[in-house]
Enzyme design. Structure first.
Site, PDB file in Angstrom:
ATOM      1  N   ARG A   1      38.333  39.147  36.425  1.00 10.34           N
ATOM      2  CA  ARG A   1      39.206  40.168  37.252  1.00 10.34           C
ATOM      3  C   ARG A   1      40.401  39.553  38.078  1.00 10.34           C
ATOM      4  O   ARG A   1      41.497  40.124  37.977  1.00 10.34           O
ATOM      5  CB  ARG A   1      38.160  40.615  38.559  1.00 10.34           C
ATOM      6  CG  ARG A   1      38.935  41.449  39.489  1.00 10.34           C
ATOM      7  CD  ARG A   1      37.896  42.095  40.728  1.00 10.34           C
ATOM      8  NE  ARG A   1      36.700  42.726  40.162  1.00 10.34           N
ATOM      9  CZ  ARG A   1      35.523  42.379  40.138  1.00 10.34           C
ATOM     10  NH1 ARG A   1      35.136  41.055  40.443  1.00 10.34           N
ATOM     11  NH2 ARG A   1      34.449  43.045  39.545  1.00 10.34           N
TER      12      ARG A   1
ATOM     13  N   ASN B   1      44.399  40.569  36.823  1.00 11.57           N
ATOM     14  CA  ASN B   1      45.147  41.092  37.684  1.00 11.57           C
ATOM     15  C   ASN B   1      46.436  40.180  37.927  1.00 11.57           C
ATOM     16  O   ASN B   1      47.662  40.800  37.910  1.00 11.57           O
ATOM     17  CB  ASN B   1      44.729  41.472  38.932  1.00 11.57           C
ATOM     18  CG  ASN B   1      43.834  42.799  39.006  1.00 11.57           C
ATOM     19  OD1 ASN B   1      44.363  43.744  39.202  1.00 11.57           O
ATOM     20  ND2 ASN B   1      42.510  42.566  38.755  1.00 11.57           N
TER      21      ASN B   1
ATOM     22  N   SER C   1      32.810  38.282  35.731  1.00 11.11           N
ATOM     23  CA  SER C   1      33.388  39.261  36.586  1.00 11.11           C
ATOM     24  C   SER C   1      34.502  38.444  37.680  1.00 11.11           C
ATOM     25  O   SER C   1      35.471  39.008  37.780  1.00 11.11           O
ATOM     26  CB  SER C   1      32.369  39.982  37.232  1.00 11.11           C
ATOM     27  OG  SER C   1      31.752  39.402  38.240  1.00 11.11           O
TER      28      SER C   1
END
Length: 281
Positions: A208, A212, A204
């Site tokens: 993440r 982005n 994670s």
């Protein structure tokens, strides 16, 4: 912002060129490919961070602080208060770690604000064909940082609880039991859930941040393509150029929020995971 890059490959070729790393092959296969640009920018920005903090420490005064000292003090107070609200143990080690993570990730993310053709064009003068400046848009960088956090979590857990208690929790949490038979039955289930939990944390963290920043870099490239191959003797160039300017300003302003937020999320999740590892279940 008009693109002066070779446009023989069109929009697809332009984007692929900018998304290709400066790579050094260490063996056969992609696994042995070293993204040299990500390594260089990570080390360079780490040096810049150390230099800035060293300058702030040497110039620190108990009197009226200057703008630079005030900015550093605001950063330290912000991170320290976040650590105190999130981590309930001793923060003598966690607070400096959190500041380092936030500042370094922010600086790496900030490279996405620079014009997409600026540094690659400068590198091309010296014969470097490919150069990507945003290290956090490289999955190798974010996975490496996440693995570092993962190792830290295990070290903190073992240091705080001892090896027996730490590894014992792999079989006794999250489902607790009081009887011997129930503990034996739940042990495989607890182990499975714990392994999934441990694997999800670095996944994670890395995905993440990477997702982005990669998306942000790609949007900047798409905006740059508004005037790809354009010439000054066409009216469409000025129309598209105006749209490019407006889109660039809007996305840049929004991206400031993204790069700050992603650095903050990476820092907070690291603190949370370390705090969970230090607590007894």
């Amino acid at each position: 912002m008009m693109v002066e890059e070779d446009v023989s490959g069109g929009v697809t070729g332009y984007i692929k060129h900018h998304l290709t790393h400066l790579t050094v092959q260490q063996g056969h296969g992609k696994f042995f490919a070293l993204h040299l640009d990500s390594v260089i920018f990570t080390l360079a920005l780490s040096f810049v961070l150390i230099l800035l903090l060293a300058i702030a420490a040497r110039r620190a005064t108990s009197g009226v602080p200057g703008k630079f000292q005030a900015a550093i003090e605001c950063l330290v107070d912000f991170v320290d208060s976040t650590v105190k609200d999130t981590f309930h143990g001793s923060n003598r080690f966690i607070a400096p770690l959190a500041i380092t993570i936030f500042a370094l990730v922010f600086l790496e993310n900030f490279m996405d604000i620079l014009p997409v053709d600026a540094l690659p064009a400068a590198a091309k003068v010296f014969g470097v064909e490919h150069l990507r400046t945003v290290a956090t848009a490289d999955i190798n960088t974010t996975v490496g940082m996440a693995i570092g956090v993962f190792i830290l979590i295990q070290w903190v857990g073992i240091s705080a609880k001892g090896p027996t208690v730490f590894f014992g929790e792999f079989f006794t949490a999250p489902f607790h039991a009081h009887g011997t038979v129930a503990k034996i039955i739940l042990a495989p289930v607890n182990l499975l859930f714990r392994l999934i939990e441990e694997a999800v944390r670095p996944l994670s963290l890395s995905m993440r941040l990477f997702g982005n920043m990669y998306a942000g870099e790609l949007i900047f490239l798409l905006i740059a393509c508004f005037t790809l191959g354009a010439t000054l003797n066409h009216l469409s160039t000025y129309i598209l150029g105006t749209g490019q300017l407006i889109a660039g300003v809007i996305w840049t302003g929004f991206h400031y929020l993204i790069i700050t937020l992603q650095a903050f999320i990476f820092m907070v999740l690291t603190i949370v995971y370390v705090g969970i590892a230090a607590e007894k279940h």
